[in-house]
Design a protein around this motif. Structure first.
Motif, short mmCIF file in Angstrom:
data_model
loop_
_atom_site.label_atom_id
_atom_site.label_comp_id
_atom_site.label_asym_id
_atom_site.label_seq_id
_atom_site.Cartn_x
_atom_site.Cartn_y
_atom_site.Cartn_z
N ALA A 153 0.65 -0.90 0.40
CA ALA A 153 0.51 0.00 -0.25
C ALA A 153 1.03 1.10 0.40
CB ALA A 153 -1.37 -0.38 1.02
N VAL A 167 1.16 4.36 -3.64
CA VAL A 167 0.99 5.62 -3.13
C VAL A 167 1.82 6.23 -3.64
CG1 VAL A 167 1.26 6.71 -1.64
CG2 VAL A 167 -0.41 5.63 -1.10
N PRO A 212 -5.53 0.93 -2.01
CA PRO A 212 -4.95 2.14 -1.79
C PRO A 212 -5.31 2.89 -2.62
CG PRO A 212 -4.11 0.24 -0.68
CD PRO A 212 -4.56 -0.04 -1.69
N SER A 213 -4.08 3.02 -3.66
CA SER A 213 -4.02 3.80 -4.71
C SER A 213 -5.27 4.08 -5.45
CB SER A 213 -3.14 3.55 -5.59
OG SER A 213 -1.63 3.35 -5.04
N SER A 267 -8.17 4.32 -4.46
CA SER A 267 -8.98 4.77 -3.51
C SER A 267 -8.66 5.89 -3.88
CB SER A 267 -9.09 4.37 -2.54
OG SER A 267 -9.75 2.55 -2.54
N ILE A 268 -7.02 6.64 -3.65
CA ILE A 268 -6.49 7.91 -3.56
C ILE A 268 -6.65 8.88 -4.78
CG2 ILE A 268 -4.31 9.05 -3.04
CD1 ILE A 268 -3.25 7.41 -1.34
N MET A 324 -4.46 11.95 1.84
CA MET A 324 -2.96 11.08 2.36
C MET A 324 -4.03 10.86 3.94
SD MET A 324 -1.09 10.00 0.05
CE MET A 324 0.22 10.30 1.37
N TRP A 333 -6.76 10.61 5.40
CA TRP A 333 -6.57 9.58 5.64
C TRP A 333 -6.10 8.10 5.27
CZ3 TRP A 333 -11.73 8.59 7.69
CH2 TRP A 333 -12.48 9.86 8.02
N PHE A 334 -5.71 8.03 3.88
CA PHE A 334 -5.04 6.93 4.33
C PHE A 334 -4.37 6.85 5.36
CE2 PHE A 334 -0.87 5.36 2.44
CZ PHE A 334 -0.93 4.03 2.02
#
Length: 402
Positions: free
Chosen positions: A235, A239, A362-363, A365-366, A379, A381-382
């Protein structure tokens, strides 16, 4: 040969196994390097084609989709069809992907190229790792697996950093930044195919009914801890290979392609270096170091974005990379040691399946969230979600109380 013995070819140690070990390691590194070539180039695609940040993350996620599909369908079959039978065609898929990148900069072609790239990497990741383990044990029977662990994880993670740095430097200084990096890596991939073809096979081919890869947690908490650790590590890697070049060029106001590649290289380089210098640590110590460094690093990344401080952002990325690299090394070592020889490729394929879900979800979603929120908030929130995941890894890895 009975499956209860070993899936490897019964051969005496030879120098060819020693050379083969380094040949496969180099091929592994080159293949992984190719997979991050587009990372520092994404802003150039944005400038040329007008892609949004979300479109870029879709292109990136397409790679992970290809990896996951490949791991499910073919990542484990080298245990019975042979390591070279899988590895050489997989390297060929990487060449096909590079040729697609050279033909067009349109979004559909980029997505297709990345899917094919992922299909190749899904076959390479588990197969090359298992192949390295086989070659190591053939060349050094009874020796510690430390060399295997260091080289396999350094080739995997270090290669990701090398590819981004090479592409960033070439994009900065050559006249054809969207073609030259792919040409260079395609040539190296072809050379790797030839070199692997000359490497000794380590698996006795068997007639086994085909079935897709099963994601198994038969090993209990140990395997779950390894899988969750690999997910969290990738993850962080995801990013920095998908959205961080855009963050650096946008929020941090540093549009240099070399700098974009350097950021990715520092993250993965820190991971590879940490894997090399922590060879003497126990599995428990590796996990503690990995969890702590990932937590501190991601918090510094958010602080750097909030303060618009590139040095702080870079320091956070380096520390997070160290943590992720150590965490992934611990996961590889745990799974390779707990799996039976005839199922080692399958067990590693399961681990990589979980890891690459961490690379993509994750990426993506970001990238989607940045359409509605500013990058610093996203970021933050991540970071919060990652900290909760790291706490879960710590809980799974904790020894049971009697």
């Amino acid at each position: 040969m009975s499956l209860l013995l070993d899936s490897r070819v019964a051969q005496r140690p030879t120098t060819s196994h020693g050379r083969g070990f380094w040949t496969v390691a180099a091929a592994f590194l080159i293949a992984m390097a190719y997979s991050t070539v587009p990372a520092p180039l994404f802003p150039l695609y944005v400038a040329r084609e007008g892609f949004s940040t979300f479109a870029i993350t879709v292109v990136f996620a397409a790679f992970a989709v290809g990896v996951v599909i490949s791991l499910v369908l073919a990542g484990h079959v080298s245990d019975w069809v042979g390591r070279k039978t899988v590895l050489i065609p997989a390297l060929g898929l990487e060449v096909v992907s590079a040729l697609l990148f050279l033909t067009s900069t349109s979004l559909p072609v980029l997505i297709l190229a990345r899917v094919i790239n992922g299909l190749g990497v899904g076959m390479i990741a588990a197969t090359a790792t298992a192949y390295l383990y086989d070659l190591h044990t053939h060349h050094r029977p009874g020796a510690s697996p430390r060399r295997f662990e260091i080289v396999s994880t350094a080739a995997n993670i270090g290669g990701l950093g090398v590819g981004a740095l090479v592409a960033g430097v070439l994009a900065q200084y050559v006249s054809s930044p969207l073609s030259t990096p792919y040409v260079v890596l395609a040539v190296l991939l072809v050379a790797s195919m030839i070199a692997v073809a000359l490497t000794p096979e380590t698996v006795v081919k068997k007639q086994v009914p085909y079935r897709p890869q099963r994601i198994s947690t038969d090993h209990g908490r140990g395997y779950l801890a390894a899988g969750a650790g690999a997910f969290s590590a990738f993850a962080v890697f995801g990013v920095f290979t998908s959205v961080s070049p855009g963050f650096v060029a946008g929020e941090l106001h540093h549009p240099s392609r070399t700098l974009a590649g350097l950021v990715v290289f520092i993250v993965f380089g820190g991971a590879a270096l940490a894997q090399t210098v922590t060879g003497g640590l126990s599995l428990a110590a590796l996990r503690k170091l990995g969890l702590g460094a990932q937590a501190i690093g991601v918090l510094l990344v958010v602080a750097g974005m909030d303060a618009t401080s590139f040095p702080l952002f870079l320091a956070g990325g380096a520390i997070a990379g160290v943590g992720a690299g150590v965490q992934f090394k611990a996961a590889i070592g745990a799974v390779a040691s707990m799996a039976a020889p005839e199922k080692r490729g399958e067990a590693l394929a399961s681990l990589f399946f979980i890891a690459y879900l961490g690379l993509s979800l994750p990426s993506l979603s970001i990238g989607l969230a940045t359409r509605f929120l500013d990058p610093t908030t996203v970021m933050t929130w991540f970071a919060g979600i990652l900290l909760m995941l790291l706490a879960g890894v710590a809980a799974l890895a904790a020894p049971k109380r009697s």
